[in-house]
Design an enzyme around this catalytic site. Sequence first.
Site, PDB file in Angstrom:
ATOM      1  N   ARG A 144      11.750  -1.340  11.476  1.00  0.00           N
ATOM      2  CA  ARG A 144      10.373  -1.551  12.302  1.00  0.00           C
ATOM      3  C   ARG A 144      10.348  -2.885  13.065  1.00  0.00           C
ATOM      4  NH1 ARG A 144       5.278  -0.400   8.496  1.00  0.00           N
ATOM      5  NH2 ARG A 144       4.408  -1.424   9.969  1.00  0.00           N
TER       6      ARG A 144
ATOM      7  N   ARG B 109      11.430  -6.928   4.621  1.00  0.00           N
ATOM      8  CA  ARG B 109      11.337  -5.297   4.705  1.00  0.00           C
ATOM      9  C   ARG B 109      12.046  -5.184   6.150  1.00  0.00           C
ATOM     10  NH1 ARG B 109       5.691  -2.330   4.522  1.00  0.00           N
ATOM     11  NH2 ARG B 109       5.346  -2.870   6.700  1.00  0.00           N
TER      12      ARG B 109
ATOM     13  N   LYS C 229       0.739  -1.143  -0.114  1.00  0.00           N
ATOM     14  CA  LYS C 229       0.040  -0.070   0.161  1.00  0.00           C
ATOM     15  C   LYS C 229       0.740   1.239  -0.019  1.00  0.00           C
ATOM     16  CE  LYS C 229      -2.398  -0.907   3.805  1.00  0.00           C
ATOM     17  NZ  LYS C 229      -1.785  -2.456   4.303  1.00  0.00           N
TER      18      LYS C 229
HETATM   19  P1  AMP Z   1       0.874   0.173   9.146  1.00  0.00           P
HETATM   20  O1  AMP Z   1       2.196   1.024   8.640  1.00  0.00           O
HETATM   21  O2  AMP Z   1      -0.122   0.425   8.243  1.00  0.00           O
HETATM   22  O3  AMP Z   1       1.334  -1.184   9.027  1.00  0.00           O
HETATM   23  O4  AMP Z   1       0.730   0.484  10.639  1.00  0.00           O
HETATM   24  C1  AMP Z   1       1.522  -0.063  11.592  1.00  0.00           C
HETATM   25  C2  AMP Z   1       0.862  -0.025  13.000  1.00  0.00           C
HETATM   26  O5  AMP Z   1       0.348   1.366  13.234  1.00  0.00           O
HETATM   27  C3  AMP Z   1      -0.385  -1.113  13.179  1.00  0.00           C
HETATM   28  O6  AMP Z   1       0.153  -2.433  13.214  1.00  0.00           O
HETATM   29  C4  AMP Z   1      -1.152  -0.403  14.077  1.00  0.00           C
HETATM   30  O7  AMP Z   1      -0.642  -0.686  15.515  1.00  0.00           O
HETATM   31  C5  AMP Z   1      -1.121   1.089  13.953  1.00  0.00           C
HETATM   32  N1  AMP Z   1      -2.190   1.595  12.968  1.00  0.00           N
HETATM   33  C6  AMP Z   1      -1.978   2.028  11.824  1.00  0.00           C
HETATM   34  N2  AMP Z   1      -3.085   2.436  11.395  1.00  0.00           N
HETATM   35  C7  AMP Z   1      -4.181   2.119  12.275  1.00  0.00           C
HETATM   36  C8  AMP Z   1      -5.372   2.098  12.294  1.00  0.00           C
HETATM   37  N3  AMP Z   1      -6.197   2.831  11.465  1.00  0.00           N
HETATM   38  N4  AMP Z   1      -6.181   1.608  13.488  1.00  0.00           N
HETATM   39  C9  AMP Z   1      -5.351   1.164  14.366  1.00  0.00           C
HETATM   40  N5  AMP Z   1      -3.927   1.114  14.583  1.00  0.00           N
HETATM   41  C10 AMP Z   1      -3.333   1.519  13.282  1.00  0.00           C
END
Ligand code: AMP
Length: 373
Positions: free
Chosen positions: A317, A311, A197
């Site tokens: 991360r 990654r 994404k």
């Molecule tokens: P991502 O970078 O989108 O994979 O998000 C990493 C982490 O951020 C997730 O595993 C959640 O802990 C937190 N996070 C990101 N977006 C959301 C969301 N919409 N709702 C809740 N937690 C989120």
Amino acid sequence: MAKKIVKLHDKYFKKYISSKNIAKTIKKLAKNVEADLPKGEVPIFIGILNGSFMFAADFIRNYKGNCEISFVKLASYEGTKSVGKVKKLVGINESLKGRIVIILEDIIDTGNTLEEIYEMFREHHVKQLKIVTLFFKPDVFRKGLPIDYIGKSIPDKFIVGYGLDYDNLGRNLKDIYQLTSIKMKNIVLFGPPGAGKGTQATKLKEKYNLVHISTGDVFRYNIKNKTELGILAKGFMDKGDLVPDEVTINMLKDEVNKNFNAQGFIFDGFPRTESQAKALDEFLAEKGEKINGMVALEVDEDLLVTRLLKRGETSGRPDDQDEVKIRNRFNEYETKTAILKDYFEAQNKYYGVDGVGSIDEITARLSIVFDKL
Ligand code: AMP
């Protein structure tokens, strides 16, 4: 290059008449006005503020003979008597007696202002009063009053730019823009962790001139800067759990509000729960906007785990580096997020796209959907 579409307050305007075209029109107007004046006559030009300030400046730059320039402003006052609204001329100090006065108007539509002008200059005993307007809307003009020079006749559509405003904004635009019904393009880019994404959003935001909001990135930024929000989110994120809805929704609203002059948004990683999806729908509806579609990258889970571990070697991360955390993120996705497919499908807004292939191939597939939305 001037923007093709601009947003002023809550409305969109598309480029309609270029500055080059305006310049040509003004040059011709100035030439015609000059040709019709008696030789040696020093006219006094009067620009009607605020809208005509740019036109007046450019017009007299193109006028070769000697001339004077002044400005007036028509202000409306609430009358104390039954007459209602009274318009009063502000700013005529010089004597106009015996002079040729040439009014410079940016636009004449219904003719109400023009009527006021004729009325007010009557008392000044001018030798001759001439009207020059850059734009004219013949379809709505309701008065039988003469207009001596018209730059361009245009249809009855709201325009801004080149001195003209929409609720005080837009006067500084070099070109003329016309109101358009275009709405924002708001797209939820959907898919499990590691589906690509972020990579795709970076490419698509350039291509479609959209603002990319990645909730994960916003959280990570806050963690890095040790903000209150970051400290709160860190515990959840490190385990691969979702951050509580209330926190996430408020943060998302802030990000949207900060960028609300955008042509649209790519939401990446939001919504992730049904209550987030509902909150987003409501929030956008309040602003007269909506989600145009959910575009989902479909990738097999096993391939995703491999991708994420890879990654994790470079992303730094913590939630990418440990298979247990990764599996937990998938679990969160399966139990809380995947149902959003049904939520958007029920609104006929779900578009699945094969997320396996080269980056460019996938961008091309996504673009086919983005173009439609
Ligand atoms: P991502 O970078 O989108 O994979 O998000 C990493 C982490 O951020 C997730 O595993 C959640 O802990 C937190 N996070 C990101 N977006 C959301 C969301 N919409 N709702 C809740 N937690 C989120």
